[in-house]
Design a protein around this motif. Structure first.
Motif, PDB file in Angstrom:
ATOM      1  N   MET A 250       0.857  -1.175   0.000  1.00  0.00           N
ATOM      2  CA  MET A 250       0.000   0.000   0.000  1.00  0.00           C
ATOM      3  C   MET A 250       0.903   1.238   0.000  1.00  0.00           C
ATOM      4  SD  MET A 250      -2.779   1.184   2.938  1.00  0.00           S
ATOM      5  CE  MET A 250      -3.407  -0.438   3.036  1.00  0.00           C
ATOM      6  N   ASP A 251       0.615   2.190  -0.875  1.00  0.00           N
ATOM      7  CA  ASP A 251       1.444   3.396  -0.931  1.00  0.00           C
ATOM      8  C   ASP A 251       1.099   4.342   0.217  1.00  0.00           C
ATOM      9  OD1 ASP A 251      -0.689   5.166  -1.630  1.00  0.00           O
ATOM     10  OD2 ASP A 251      -0.450   4.717  -3.749  1.00  0.00           O
ATOM     11  N   LEU A 252       1.978   5.305   0.447  1.00  0.00           N
ATOM     12  CA  LEU A 252       1.849   6.205   1.592  1.00  0.00           C
ATOM     13  C   LEU A 252       0.564   7.034   1.539  1.00  0.00           C
ATOM     14  CD1 LEU A 252       3.129   7.218   4.185  1.00  0.00           C
ATOM     15  CD2 LEU A 252       4.428   8.873   2.839  1.00  0.00           C
ATOM     16  N   ASP A 253       0.198   7.531   0.351  1.00  0.00           N
ATOM     17  CA  ASP A 253      -1.024   8.346   0.239  1.00  0.00           C
ATOM     18  C   ASP A 253      -2.273   7.535   0.578  1.00  0.00           C
ATOM     19  OD1 ASP A 253       0.419  10.581  -0.470  1.00  0.00           O
ATOM     20  OD2 ASP A 253       0.130  10.298  -2.631  1.00  0.00           O
ATOM     21  N   THR A 254      -2.337   6.320   0.094  1.00  0.00           N
ATOM     22  CA  THR A 254      -3.477   5.444   0.389  1.00  0.00           C
ATOM     23  C   THR A 254      -3.509   5.105   1.881  1.00  0.00           C
ATOM     24  OG1 THR A 254      -3.353   4.514  -1.843  1.00  0.00           O
ATOM     25  CG2 THR A 254      -4.584   3.244  -0.198  1.00  0.00           C
ATOM     26  N   ALA A 255      -2.339   4.812   2.437  1.00  0.00           N
ATOM     27  CA  ALA A 255      -2.263   4.497   3.866  1.00  0.00           C
ATOM     28  C   ALA A 255      -2.678   5.700   4.708  1.00  0.00           C
ATOM     29  CB  ALA A 255      -0.848   4.055   4.228  1.00  0.00           C
ATOM     30  N   ALA A 256      -2.252   6.893   4.301  1.00  0.00           N
ATOM     31  CA  ALA A 256      -2.612   8.107   5.052  1.00  0.00           C
ATOM     32  C   ALA A 256      -4.118   8.327   5.022  1.00  0.00           C
ATOM     33  CB  ALA A 256      -1.881   9.315   4.482  1.00  0.00           C
ATOM     34  N   GLU A 257      -4.736   8.147   3.877  1.00  0.00           N
ATOM     35  CA  GLU A 257      -6.195   8.297   3.751  1.00  0.00           C
ATOM     36  C   GLU A 257      -6.911   7.258   4.617  1.00  0.00           C
ATOM     37  OE1 GLU A 257      -9.738   9.849   2.856  1.00  0.00           O
ATOM     38  OE2 GLU A 257      -7.873  10.707   2.075  1.00  0.00           O
ATOM     39  N   ARG A 258      -6.444   6.033   4.568  1.00  0.00           N
ATOM     40  CA  ARG A 258      -7.052   4.957   5.369  1.00  0.00           C
ATOM     41  C   ARG A 258      -6.856   5.206   6.861  1.00  0.00           C
ATOM     42  NH1 ARG A 258      -5.744  -1.385   4.365  1.00  0.00           N
ATOM     43  NH2 ARG A 258      -7.139  -2.200   5.967  1.00  0.00           N
ATOM     44  N   LEU A 259      -5.659   5.640   7.267  1.00  0.00           N
ATOM     45  CA  LEU A 259      -5.409   5.956   8.674  1.00  0.00           C
ATOM     46  C   LEU A 259      -6.345   7.070   9.141  1.00  0.00           C
ATOM     47  CD1 LEU A 259      -3.747   5.591  11.282  1.00  0.00           C
ATOM     48  CD2 LEU A 259      -2.144   7.282  10.356  1.00  0.00           C
ATOM     49  N   HIS A 260      -6.529   8.068   8.300  1.00  0.00           N
ATOM     50  CA  HIS A 260      -7.441   9.171   8.655  1.00  0.00           C
ATOM     51  C   HIS A 260      -8.848   8.634   8.908  1.00  0.00           C
ATOM     52  CE1 HIS A 260      -9.430  13.004   8.748  1.00  0.00           C
ATOM     53  NE2 HIS A 260     -10.228  12.596   7.776  1.00  0.00           N
ATOM     54  N   ARG A 261      -9.356   7.810   8.002  1.00  0.00           N
ATOM     55  CA  ARG A 261     -10.717   7.282   8.159  1.00  0.00           C
ATOM     56  C   ARG A 261     -10.835   6.413   9.407  1.00  0.00           C
ATOM     57  NH1 ARG A 261     -10.230   6.204   2.685  1.00  0.00           N
ATOM     58  NH2 ARG A 261     -10.121   3.966   3.083  1.00  0.00           N
ATOM     59  N   VAL A 262      -9.859   5.532   9.611  1.00  0.00           N
ATOM     60  CA  VAL A 262      -9.918   4.608  10.750  1.00  0.00           C
ATOM     61  C   VAL A 262      -9.793   5.359  12.076  1.00  0.00           C
ATOM     62  CG1 VAL A 262      -8.683   2.725  11.907  1.00  0.00           C
ATOM     63  CG2 VAL A 262      -9.138   2.599   9.460  1.00  0.00           C
ATOM     64  N   THR A 263      -8.841   6.278  12.170  1.00  0.00           N
ATOM     65  CA  THR A 263      -8.658   6.984  13.446  1.00  0.00           C
ATOM     66  C   THR A 263      -9.830   7.924  13.728  1.00  0.00           C
ATOM     67  OG1 THR A 263      -7.247   8.659  12.382  1.00  0.00           O
ATOM     68  CG2 THR A 263      -6.148   6.814  13.513  1.00  0.00           C
ATOM     69  N   THR A 264     -10.377   8.548  12.689  1.00  0.00           N
ATOM     70  CA  THR A 264     -11.550   9.406  12.888  1.00  0.00           C
ATOM     71  C   THR A 264     -12.697   8.581  13.457  1.00  0.00           C
ATOM     72  OG1 THR A 264     -10.890  10.915  11.126  1.00  0.00           O
ATOM     73  CG2 THR A 264     -13.219  10.925  11.744  1.00  0.00           C
ATOM     74  N   ASP A 265     -12.935   7.419  12.870  1.00  0.00           N
ATOM     75  CA  ASP A 265     -14.002   6.552  13.349  1.00  0.00           C
ATOM     76  C   ASP A 265     -13.733   6.067  14.767  1.00  0.00           C
ATOM     77  OD1 ASP A 265     -16.455   4.968  12.874  1.00  0.00           O
ATOM     78  OD2 ASP A 265     -15.076   3.259  13.006  1.00  0.00           O
ATOM     79  N   LEU A 266     -12.501   5.633  15.023  1.00  0.00           N
ATOM     80  CA  LEU A 266     -12.141   5.130  16.347  1.00  0.00           C
ATOM     81  C   LEU A 266     -12.261   6.221  17.414  1.00  0.00           C
ATOM     82  CD1 LEU A 266     -11.060   2.673  17.952  1.00  0.00           C
ATOM     83  CD2 LEU A 266      -8.761   3.522  17.456  1.00  0.00           C
ATOM     84  N   VAL A 267     -11.736   7.397  17.133  1.00  0.00           N
ATOM     85  CA  VAL A 267     -11.802   8.505  18.100  1.00  0.00           C
ATOM     86  C   VAL A 267     -13.257   8.875  18.381  1.00  0.00           C
ATOM     87  CG1 VAL A 267     -11.290  10.955  18.414  1.00  0.00           C
ATOM     88  CG2 VAL A 267      -9.492   9.388  17.639  1.00  0.00           C
ATOM     89  N   LYS A 268     -14.059   8.945  17.344  1.00  0.00           N
ATOM     90  CA  LYS A 268     -15.473   9.278  17.514  1.00  0.00           C
ATOM     91  C   LYS A 268     -16.168   8.250  18.408  1.00  0.00           C
ATOM     92  CE  LYS A 268     -17.059  10.090  13.471  1.00  0.00           C
ATOM     93  NZ  LYS A 268     -17.809  10.086  12.220  1.00  0.00           N
ATOM     94  N   ARG A 269     -15.934   6.986  18.116  1.00  0.00           N
ATOM     95  CA  ARG A 269     -16.563   5.927  18.920  1.00  0.00           C
ATOM     96  C   ARG A 269     -16.109   5.989  20.375  1.00  0.00           C
ATOM     97  NH1 ARG A 269     -19.025   1.883  15.801  1.00  0.00           N
ATOM     98  NH2 ARG A 269     -18.672   2.155  13.568  1.00  0.00           N
ATOM     99  N   TYR A 270     -14.827   6.223  20.604  1.00  0.00           N
ATOM    100  CA  TYR A 270     -14.316   6.312  21.971  1.00  0.00           C
ATOM    101  C   TYR A 270     -14.817   7.563  22.676  1.00  0.00           C
ATOM    102  CZ  TYR A 270     -11.499   2.225  22.737  1.00  0.00           C
ATOM    103  OH  TYR A 270     -11.106   0.935  22.981  1.00  0.00           O
ATOM    104  N   GLN A 271     -14.913   8.677  21.956  1.00  0.00           N
ATOM    105  CA  GLN A 271     -15.417   9.893  22.593  1.00  0.00           C
ATOM    106  C   GLN A 271     -16.846   9.685  23.078  1.00  0.00           C
ATOM    107  OE1 GLN A 271     -14.658  12.808  19.517  1.00  0.00           O
ATOM    108  NE2 GLN A 271     -12.957  13.644  20.673  1.00  0.00           N
ATOM    109  N   PHE A 272     -17.666   9.043  22.258  1.00  0.00           N
ATOM    110  CA  PHE A 272     -19.049   8.791  22.679  1.00  0.00           C
ATOM    111  C   PHE A 272     -19.097   7.768  23.798  1.00  0.00           C
ATOM    112  CE2 PHE A 272     -20.170  10.453  18.371  1.00  0.00           C
ATOM    113  CZ  PHE A 272     -20.830  11.569  18.833  1.00  0.00           C
ATOM    114  N   ARG A 273     -18.252   6.734  23.734  1.00  0.00           N
ATOM    115  CA  ARG A 273     -18.196   5.749  24.812  1.00  0.00           C
ATOM    116  C   ARG A 273     -17.778   6.433  26.104  1.00  0.00           C
ATOM    117  NH1 ARG A 273     -13.349   2.341  26.934  1.00  0.00           N
ATOM    118  NH2 ARG A 273     -12.676   4.476  26.976  1.00  0.00           N
ATOM    119  N   ASP A 274     -16.714   7.233  26.021  1.00  0.00           N
ATOM    120  CA  ASP A 274     -16.233   7.929  27.211  1.00  0.00           C
ATOM    121  C   ASP A 274     -17.299   8.867  27.748  1.00  0.00           C
ATOM    122  OD1 ASP A 274     -13.863   6.573  26.950  1.00  0.00           O
ATOM    123  OD2 ASP A 274     -12.680   8.322  26.373  1.00  0.00           O
ATOM    124  N   ARG A 275     -17.935   9.634  26.861  1.00  0.00           N
ATOM    125  CA  ARG A 275     -18.956  10.573  27.320  1.00  0.00           C
ATOM    126  C   ARG A 275     -20.087   9.836  28.009  1.00  0.00           C
ATOM    127  NH1 ARG A 275     -21.655  13.508  22.765  1.00  0.00           N
ATOM    128  NH2 ARG A 275     -23.030  11.749  22.877  1.00  0.00           N
TER     129      ARG A 275
END
Length: 155
Positions: free
Chosen positions: A1-26
């Motif tokens: 996987m190239d760096l640009d694709t990995a960066a886009e995928r990391l953005h999507r995954v971390t955004t989703d993960l952070v959102k889910r954890y923020q709501f869980r924590d809240r």
């Protein structure tokens, strides 16, 4: 996987993960009558000791005015105490109280229980691998932040 694709995928995954954890924590933390920000402040003070308001705001990546509001809510509940610096009255110190340590322990126990439930379906090797990658990502983000803030100060 190239760096640009990995960066886009990391953005999507971390955004989703952070959102889910923020709501869980809240949802979990607010059951105890404090905000997620308030819980982070208690955790910071428990881990690193008394701090000047300005330093605490910096460590929490919040403005001093926002930190003052969050700390004020915690003071009203008896979870932290404020005091003026003996030598410089403009400096305000913040300390966690025994009552704050108690509520933080209860919140911690509730959050750890949810972590157990999240990790339970993963095989032990998967857990270890996932945690290792998350720790590496956390370090990489910390290094990136250090580099960014150093660049900002030079301007």
């Amino acid at each position: 996987m190239d760096l640009d694709t990995a960066a886009e995928r990391l953005h999507r995954v971390t955004t989703d993960l952070v959102k889910r954890y923020q709501f869980r924590d809240r949802n979990r933390i607010c059951c105890f009558g404090i905000s997620v920000s308030g819980c982070y402040v208690l955790d910071e003070l428990a881990e690193h000791g008394d701090q000047a308001m300005q330093a605490l705001a910096g460590r929490m990546l919040l403005s001093v005015s926002t930190m003052t509001r969050v700390v004020g809510q915690l003071v009203r509940k008896g979870y932290v105490a404020r005091r003026r610096d003996a030598e410089d009255g403009r400096v305000v110190w913040v300390a966690i109280t025994p009552k704050g340590k108690d509520i933080l322990g209860k919140i911690h126990d509730a959050l750890i229980e949810t972590q157990r439930e999240i990790l339970r379906p993963l095989a032990p090797r998967e857990r270890q691998a996932a945690l290792r990658v998350l720790e590496q990502l956390s370090r990489a983000v910390g290094q990136w932040q250090t580099t960014c803030s150093a660049g900002t100060k030079e301007r």
